[in-house]
Enzyme design. Structure first.
Site, short mmCIF file in Angstrom:
data_model
loop_
_atom_site.label_atom_id
_atom_site.label_comp_id
_atom_site.label_asym_id
_atom_site.label_seq_id
_atom_site.Cartn_x
_atom_site.Cartn_y
_atom_site.Cartn_z
N ARG A 60 -4.03 -10.30 4.63
CA ARG A 60 -4.42 -10.32 3.22
C ARG A 60 -3.27 -9.75 2.40
NH1 ARG A 60 -6.99 -7.14 -0.62
NH2 ARG A 60 -8.47 -8.26 -1.97
N LYS B 263 0.81 -1.22 0.00
CA LYS B 263 0.00 0.00 0.00
C LYS B 263 0.85 1.28 0.00
CE LYS B 263 -4.41 -1.84 1.25
NZ LYS B 263 -5.56 -1.89 2.16
#
Length: 288
Positions: free
Chosen positions: A265, A230
């Site tokens: 995840r 991210k």
């Protein structure tokens, strides 16, 4: 397409959750436009091959999504999501009958089609706010259901996110949504919460949430952590290419295990599996 009864579906993921060890959830985006791997696994054959790779590298759950939720993304109609997701889930179930499969969607129609195709779990980044039928579906089908926090929606969430006390606000939101889900008939032991790293959050917000993961774990609900590749980590590490953020992701996985998070995840399974296993061994050793 065969319809799988809920009483058999829930066993795979719930059994994994009952093991207490950290679980790796491999990301399988069957989209043309996801931020890091869009278009790579769009065809069912490519998706199945990628799922096999992730399982071989230590994934516990495969999370199949047919709609990108990257910042600025547009919503995808339910019918298009179903066309993308259901064949892949069916292929996974036929070829890998023991594989635990999650569907990543905010729409009840998509979730139900995936469950009918053999999925075991619903991963909802909108926590039931985009579709009033999600709680009823999760209750009726008796499957694990993940509630995630997001300020705004994917199209606008990163334009001007703001919090007075991000940890308190995100935790309160998740507990409120979990309570509503339980009132709708979702079993408490089927609920998972996700603080939504990167979803309507500034860099400092993400860091504060990571620093307070133990508070989320203390709620009693299993915590899912999704930091993989991210952007906020790239700003810290001075890296622009998402695929180069594997080491940064691994660091957050290890920190998450130590804080009590349960599901991670990720795009890069092997590296995060190793990080989770080492952190878990250290945590067990610390318990004496």
């Amino acid at each position: 397409m065969p319809i799988f009864p809920a009483e058999t579906l829930m066993n795979r993921v719930l059994a994994l959750l009952q093991s207490h060890r950290p679980l790796i959830m491999g990301i399988l985006n069957v989209t043309p436009d996801s931020f890091s791997d869009g278009g790579l696994h769009f065809h069912p054959d490519a998706a199945l091959a990628q799922a096999r790779r992730m399982l071989a590298e230590g994934a516990d759950i495969i999370d199949v999504g047919g709609e990108s939720t990257r910042p600025g993304s547009e919503p995808v109609p339910a019918a298009e999501q179903i066309a993308r997701v259901a064949p892949v889930v069916a292929a996974l179930r036929a070829a890998l009958p023991d594989c635990a499969v999650s569907v990543d969607t905010t729409r009840a129609a998509v979730a139900e089609a995936a469950l009918d195709a053999g999925a075991d779990m619903v991963n909802d980044v909108a926590a039931g706010r985009d579709d009033d039928g999600m709680f009823e579906l999760a209750a009726r089908r008796g499957v694990p259901y993940c509630l995630m926090h997001m300020q705004g929606d994917p199209k606008t969430m990163q334009e001007a996110p703001h919090y007075e006390a991000v940890v308190d606000e995100v935790l309160a939101f998740l507990l409120e949504r979990a309570a509503r889900a339980e009132q709708a008939g979702v079993a408490r032991e089927h609920l998972v919460i996700d603080p939504g790293i990167g979803f309507g959050k500034r860099r400092q917000d993400n860091l504060e949430l990571l620093a307070a993961l133990d508070r989320f774990a203390a709620s009693g609900y299993p915590v899912l952590l999704g930091t993989s590749r991210k952007r906020f980590m790239g700003a810290i590490c001075q890296v622009e290419t998402p695929a180069e953020l594997v080491p940064a992701t691994v660091a957050t996985t290890a920190l998450g295990v130590m804080a009590g998070a349960r599901i991670f995840r990720v795009h890069d399974v092997k590296e995060n599996r190793q990080a989770a296993d080492i952190a878990w061994a250290v945590r067990l050793a610390g318990r004496g």
